[in-house]
Design a protein around this motif. Structure first.
Motif, PDB file in Angstrom:
ATOM      1  N   LEU A   1       0.834  -1.096   0.189  1.00 59.49           N
ATOM      2  CA  LEU A   1       0.013  -0.109   0.125  1.00 59.49           C
ATOM      3  C   LEU A   1       0.680   1.318   0.062  1.00 59.49           C
ATOM      4  N   ALA A   2       1.898   1.280   0.877  1.00 60.25           N
ATOM      5  CA  ALA A   2       2.985   2.347   0.954  1.00 60.25           C
ATOM      6  C   ALA A   2       3.218   2.876  -0.655  1.00 60.25           C
ATOM      7  N   ASP A   3       3.790   1.843  -1.455  1.00 59.25           N
ATOM      8  CA  ASP A   3       4.045   2.055  -2.602  1.00 59.25           C
ATOM      9  C   ASP A   3       3.047   2.977  -3.651  1.00 59.25           C
ATOM     10  N   LEU A   4       1.839   2.081  -3.407  1.00 56.54           N
ATOM     11  CA  LEU A   4       0.658   2.906  -4.119  1.00 56.54           C
ATOM     12  C   LEU A   4       0.197   4.226  -3.926  1.00 56.54           C
ATOM     13  N   PHE A   5       0.289   4.523  -2.216  1.00 59.00           N
ATOM     14  CA  PHE A   5       0.341   5.952  -1.770  1.00 59.00           C
ATOM     15  C   PHE A   5       1.272   6.825  -2.412  1.00 59.00           C
ATOM     16  N   LEU A   6       2.478   6.581  -2.580  1.00 60.75           N
ATOM     17  CA  LEU A   6       3.443   7.243  -3.356  1.00 60.75           C
ATOM     18  C   LEU A   6       3.293   7.621  -4.499  1.00 60.75           C
ATOM     19  N   ARG A   7       2.816   6.613  -5.311  1.00 66.16           N
ATOM     20  CA  ARG A   7       2.272   6.740  -6.803  1.00 66.16           C
ATOM     21  C   ARG A   7       0.984   7.680  -7.041  1.00 66.16           C
ATOM     22  N   SER A   8      -0.061   7.435  -6.100  1.00 62.93           N
ATOM     23  CA  SER A   8      -1.108   8.234  -5.964  1.00 62.93           C
ATOM     24  C   SER A   8      -0.769   9.580  -5.771  1.00 62.93           C
ATOM     25  N   PHE A   9      -0.312   9.953  -4.501  1.00 62.32           N
ATOM     26  CA  PHE A   9      -0.065  11.176  -4.013  1.00 62.32           C
ATOM     27  C   PHE A   9       1.110  12.026  -4.208  1.00 62.32           C
ATOM     28  N   VAL A  10       2.029  11.476  -4.905  1.00 57.26           N
ATOM     29  CA  VAL A  10       3.318  11.888  -5.048  1.00 57.26           C
ATOM     30  C   VAL A  10       3.393  12.189  -6.841  1.00 57.26           C
ATOM     31  N   ASP A  11       3.605  10.934  -7.385  1.00 55.90           N
ATOM     32  CA  ASP A  11       3.705  10.894  -8.758  1.00 55.90           C
ATOM     33  C   ASP A  11       2.449  11.108  -9.392  1.00 55.90           C
ATOM     34  N   GLY A  12       1.287  10.564  -8.903  1.00 56.14           N
ATOM     35  CA  GLY A  12      -0.062  10.909 -10.038  1.00 56.14           C
ATOM     36  C   GLY A  12      -0.766  11.894  -9.569  1.00 56.14           C
ATOM     37  N   LEU A  13      -0.237  12.551  -8.423  1.00 51.06           N
ATOM     38  CA  LEU A  13      -1.253  13.775  -7.780  1.00 51.06           C
ATOM     39  C   LEU A  13      -1.810  14.858  -8.924  1.00 51.06           C
ATOM     40  N   HIS A  14      -0.894  15.247  -9.556  1.00 47.29           N
ATOM     41  CA  HIS A  14      -0.931  16.174 -10.768  1.00 47.29           C
ATOM     42  C   HIS A  14      -0.749  15.712 -12.160  1.00 47.29           C
ATOM     43  N   HIS A  15      -0.477  14.160 -12.008  1.00 44.52           N
ATOM     44  CA  HIS A  15      -0.437  13.415 -13.291  1.00 44.52           C
ATOM     45  C   HIS A  15      -1.185  12.311 -13.364  1.00 44.52           C
ATOM     46  N   PRO A  16      -2.644  12.577 -13.807  1.00 42.55           N
ATOM     47  CA  PRO A  16      -3.679  11.428 -13.563  1.00 42.55           C
ATOM     48  C   PRO A  16      -3.498  10.370 -14.096  1.00 42.55           C
ATOM     49  N   GLY A  17      -2.644  10.163 -15.190  1.00 39.76           N
ATOM     50  CA  GLY A  17      -2.275   9.175 -16.049  1.00 39.76           C
ATOM     51  C   GLY A  17      -1.418   8.083 -15.376  1.00 39.76           C
ATOM     52  N   ARG A  18      -0.629   8.588 -14.286  1.00 39.42           N
ATOM     53  CA  ARG A  18       0.237   7.817 -13.431  1.00 39.42           C
ATOM     54  C   ARG A  18      -0.348   7.195 -12.222  1.00 39.42           C
ATOM     55  N   ARG A  19      -1.622   7.450 -12.001  1.00 37.28           N
ATOM     56  CA  ARG A  19      -2.332   6.959 -10.647  1.00 37.28           C
ATOM     57  C   ARG A  19      -2.466   5.349 -10.833  1.00 37.28           C
ATOM     58  N   PRO A  20      -2.277   4.777  -9.681  1.00 41.42           N
ATOM     59  CA  PRO A  20      -2.568   3.191  -9.699  1.00 41.42           C
ATOM     60  C   PRO A  20      -3.819   3.001 -10.056  1.00 41.42           C
ATOM     61  N   THR A  21      -4.351   1.849 -10.917  1.00 40.82           N
ATOM     62  CA  THR A  21      -5.691   1.600 -11.119  1.00 40.82           C
ATOM     63  C   THR A  21      -6.346   0.753  -9.613  1.00 40.82           C
ATOM     64  N   ALA A  22      -7.489   0.669 -10.156  1.00 46.06           N
ATOM     65  CA  ALA A  22      -8.177   0.114  -8.988  1.00 46.06           C
ATOM     66  C   ALA A  22      -7.898  -1.224  -8.620  1.00 46.06           C
ATOM     67  N   ASP A  23      -7.721  -1.809  -9.829  1.00 49.70           N
ATOM     68  CA  ASP A  23      -7.155  -3.396  -9.829  1.00 49.70           C
ATOM     69  C   ASP A  23      -5.845  -3.489  -9.127  1.00 49.70           C
ATOM     70  N   GLU A  24      -4.886  -2.628  -9.069  1.00 47.46           N
ATOM     71  CA  GLU A  24      -3.446  -2.616  -8.294  1.00 47.46           C
ATOM     72  C   GLU A  24      -4.050  -2.577  -6.692  1.00 47.46           C
ATOM     73  N   TRP A  25      -4.832  -1.192  -6.591  1.00 49.72           N
ATOM     74  CA  TRP A  25      -5.421  -1.437  -5.130  1.00 49.72           C
ATOM     75  C   TRP A  25      -5.886  -2.694  -4.720  1.00 49.72           C
ATOM     76  N   GLU A  26      -6.640  -3.302  -5.406  1.00 47.75           N
ATOM     77  CA  GLU A  26      -7.379  -4.462  -4.966  1.00 47.75           C
ATOM     78  C   GLU A  26      -6.407  -5.585  -4.476  1.00 47.75           C
ATOM     79  N   THR A  27      -5.575  -5.679  -5.391  1.00 49.00           N
ATOM     80  CA  THR A  27      -4.537  -6.598  -5.490  1.00 49.00           C
ATOM     81  C   THR A  27      -3.492  -6.114  -4.155  1.00 49.00           C
ATOM     82  N   ALA A  28      -2.903  -5.087  -4.129  1.00 44.45           N
ATOM     83  CA  ALA A  28      -2.162  -4.565  -2.887  1.00 44.45           C
ATOM     84  C   ALA A  28      -3.107  -5.091  -1.577  1.00 44.45           C
ATOM     85  N   LEU A  29      -4.395  -4.655  -1.374  1.00 46.53           N
ATOM     86  CA  LEU A  29      -5.078  -4.839  -0.202  1.00 46.53           C
ATOM     87  C   LEU A  29      -5.191  -6.296   0.143  1.00 46.53           C
TER      88      LEU A  29
END
Lengths: 499, 212
Positions: free
Chosen positions: A317-345
């Protein structure tokens, strides 16, 4: 007593409601059916052909596509999907099943429900506000951290399934996700706002706190302006991690102490959630850190990001939070998919350890990857030996590759089909038979054992011995246990930590 | 510290409010507080202060977080003037004292909300005229004024704010509708925002007359 109105709905059924507004949303008024089995939600705007067409699509073809497939029965619990469209006095309404009883407070608040919230909806904000948890909610309503993790999993799964069908919710937030922390269930509601790219534009821009920065930033532009960004699948992928972060850490990922406009609090808010949005735990830019010193006692330790950093949620989850709120915060295309969230959870569930402190409110915590693990919430150290099982899976005969997936062992922990093979994933398509456990872990005289219940190909690789159903194998440092000889079958490699 | 939403209630306790109207107002306040406490957003941010005005100005409830509010019973004398101007002067001083401004290192409060309820017209007309520009300078997010009953003068209140509602009668039912509407204005920030409409008050219920 208000009068009862009877209407013919789009699907031919007869719909009745008591003509009295029972609840109001941002764009709708909600009435109840006389028997309380369903509600009718009327849009306050006048009916128009485009809106009617969209609602007919949602209650008709999209609904059937969603539920008349594999796993449809499972999915029914994840959504409160409107079933039919009605029209009354020039306004459009949708017929929606009543929420299940687990989504209403049973006990409500402390001191014999001093706030008077018993029987009211379990709005997520109650559970994600540390002060409300500490001061107001009845402890029996709070659930534990494992249930909160499960809620996040249900939400990720519900969003992933919608996205798979080409739909986006467009208004994810506390108010549109019912949650039950006592059982770990969650359900998406207000499906009538959903967006079909290219066909049905969004009617709402979202709920404050969950609107993606690019939408906030352009919300002042007219709707027709090509620069204006409206909710879509990628904005759902901002709202989803915000929800997950809040349900696991009880704080907002962007609501820090950086001031963007000293003179105008509304403008400050818009910048914080929009153009200047910055993760409160950004690894390099510390300017939006929450000042724990300013927090109320009831908000701690949650608002102290040094004590409870996002990394306590585990590596996946930590990895996905970084991708969502650092890399992808202002770059929507870089946000993790819901599928990635489901797998990580799902993988994070396997990292959970019960806390040894019976008074710990969270009761469970993800393994912190150290030799002397301790609960990050209450600080209680783990006692005794703790086996960590590293999963490998076969890619070619005799060749096993790491899966970046670990299972933490505790008394009563189970092994499932999705641990046995990398081709099986626990989701709505899992058969009832595959959902049954295949083995379990037990501690006996200080040693940990894995008991085989349903695995025909289990083998102790080091000892060169098969482990038939009903037998057990000792878990000690370096043990290698093959769970299946099929392609994709898993090999467990044991590490021991603790003392 | 999270931002606070300071709310000033300014309530007419002049002689004409005596009897059923003041009983209804007390019941309405109780209901307003109950609904704010049951709203997790409001419970987190709303603070309440109540000022009663007749021939005197009384701060019957100083600014308090709604979780901690103990509502006083508001009473009114048998007769008395309607010193609305003086009451609003008092509100201006209160906002100077209460509202925390943002600094570069700390977030301040939301813009405050002012709710005025009166059943007559100001007797201190000069003070009233003078306080209007001062009140505007206090930078309220919203000012809602309620003109209750037949003797209220909505046109005076229109000088303060565009949000004036009038109640035809001063019974419990209409006051409770009014306070319900006020409580709904607190939940709008947590609700879905339309893609086209701007941020506004929720529409008043049918039983209230909005003065245009």
């Amino acid at each position: 007593m208000a009068r009862i109105v009877t209407l013919k709905a789009s699907d031919g059924s007869t719909v009745q409601f008591v003509d009295e507004v029972k609840a109001q949303g941002g764009v709708k008024d909600v009435m109840f059916s006389p028997d309380g089995g369903y509600v009718v939600a009327f849009f306050r705007d006048k009916a128009n052909p485009a809106a009617r067409e969209r609602l007919l699509q949602i209650t008709g073809p999209y609904r059937e596509k969603m539920f008349n497939q594999d796993g449809g029965d499972y999915l029914r619990n994840l959504y409160c999907w409107p079933t039919a469209v009605v029209e009354h006095e020039g306004r459009l309404g949708v017929v929606v099943p009543f929420y299940r009883s687990c989504f209403f407070f049973e006990y409500g608040s402390r001191n014999n429900d001093m706030l008077g919230i018993r029987k009211k909806e379990k709005v997520g904000k109650w559970f994600a506000t540390p002060g409300h948890r500490a001061r107001f909610l009845d402890p029996r309503e709070l659930g534990d951290w494992m249930r909160h993790l499960k809620i996040c999993l249900m939400l990720a799964r519900a969003v992933r399934r919608m996205h798979m069908a080409g739909l986006s919710h467009s208004d994810l937030g506390y108010n549109n996700c019912l949650i039950d922390p006592t059982t770990g269930q969650a359900c998406l509601i207000d499906i009538d706002g959903l967006v079909v790219p290219g066909r049905h534009p969004p009617a709402v821009i979202g709920t404050p706190d969950f609107i993606a920065p690019e939408v906030v930033k352009t919300s002042h532009l007219p709707k027709e302006d090509p620069q204006r960004i409206l909710p879509s699948r990628t904005t759902d992928l901002h709202a989803l991690p915000v929800l997950i972060y809040m349900y696991l850490l009880y704080r907002h990922p962007l609501r820090g102490d950086k001031t963007h406009d000293v003179n105008d609090s509304q403008r400050d808010e818009e910048l914080m959630m929009g153009a200047n949005a910055l993760f409160v735990e950004h690894p390099q830019d510390r300017s939006n850190r929450i000042k724990a010193a300013n927090a109320k006692a009831s908000e701690l330790p949650w608002r102290d990001t040094d004590r409870l950093p996002y990394t306590i949620t585990g590596p996946y989850l930590a990895d996905l939070f970084l991708r969502s709120f650092v890399d992808g915060l202002h770059h929507p295309g870089r946000r993790p998919t819901a599928d990635e969230w489901e797998t990580a959870l799902v993988k994070t569930v396997d990292l959970l350890q019960p806390c040894a402190n019976p008074n710990c409110e969270q009761k469970w915590y993800p393994f912190d990857n150290t030799r002397q693990p301790k609960c990050p919430f209450c600080g209680t150290a783990h006692r005794g030996k703790l086996p960590v099982l590293n999963l490998y899976s076969s890619h070619a005969k005799g060749k096993f590759m790491p899966d970046n997936h670990r299972i933490m062992v505790y008394d009563g922990q189970s092994l499932f089909r999705w641990h046995e093979s990398r081709f099986i994933f626990p989701n709505e398509k899992l058969s009832a038979d595959d959902a049954r456990r295949v083995g379990y872990f037990v501690q006996h005289q200080g040693n940990w054992y894995l008991v085989n219940e349903r695995l025909s190909g289990m083998r102790d690789v080091r000892a060169g011995q098969d482990i038939p159903v009903g037998e057990k194998v000792l878990l000690d440092e370096g043990a290698q246990i093959l769970l299946s000889r099929e392609n994709g079958g898993r090999l467990l490699v044991v590490q021991m930590v603790g003392n | 510290m999270s931002r606070r939403l300071l709310t000033y209630l300014c309530i007419d306790t002049s002689g004409s409010m005596n009897g059923e109207p003041i009983v209804a107002v007390n019941a309405g306040l109780q209901a307003l507080l109950g609904s704010l406490r049951a709203n997790p957003y409001a419970l987190d941010s709303v603070h309440l202060s109540i000022t009663a005005f007749d021939s005197e100005i009384k701060e019957v409830l100083p600014m308090t977080a709604i979780a901690d509010v103990m509502l006083p019973e508001i009473t009114c004398p048998k007769s008395g003037a309607t010193l609305l101007g003086a009451a609003l002067e008092h509100i201006c001083e209160q906002t100077q004292r209460d509202v925390r401004k943002s600094t570069p290192t700390e977030k301040g409060d939301w813009k405050p909300i002012l709710v005025i309820l009166t059943d007559g017209k100001p007797t201190d007309t000069l003070a009233y005229s003078e306080v209007i520009p001062r009140l505007r300078a206090c930078d309220f997010a919203t000012i809602v004024a309620c003109a209750a009953g037949p003797k209220a003068d909505p046109s005076q209140l229109k000088r303060l704010t565009d949000h004036v509602v009038s109640l035809d009668t001063m019974d419990a039912a209409s006051f409770s509708k009014f306070f319900q509407w006020v409580s709904e204005t607190f939940s709008k920030d947590s609700q879905s925002r339309g893609a086209t409409s701007s941020v506004e008050l929720p529409p008043p219920p049918a039983e209230l007359n909005v003065v245009l």
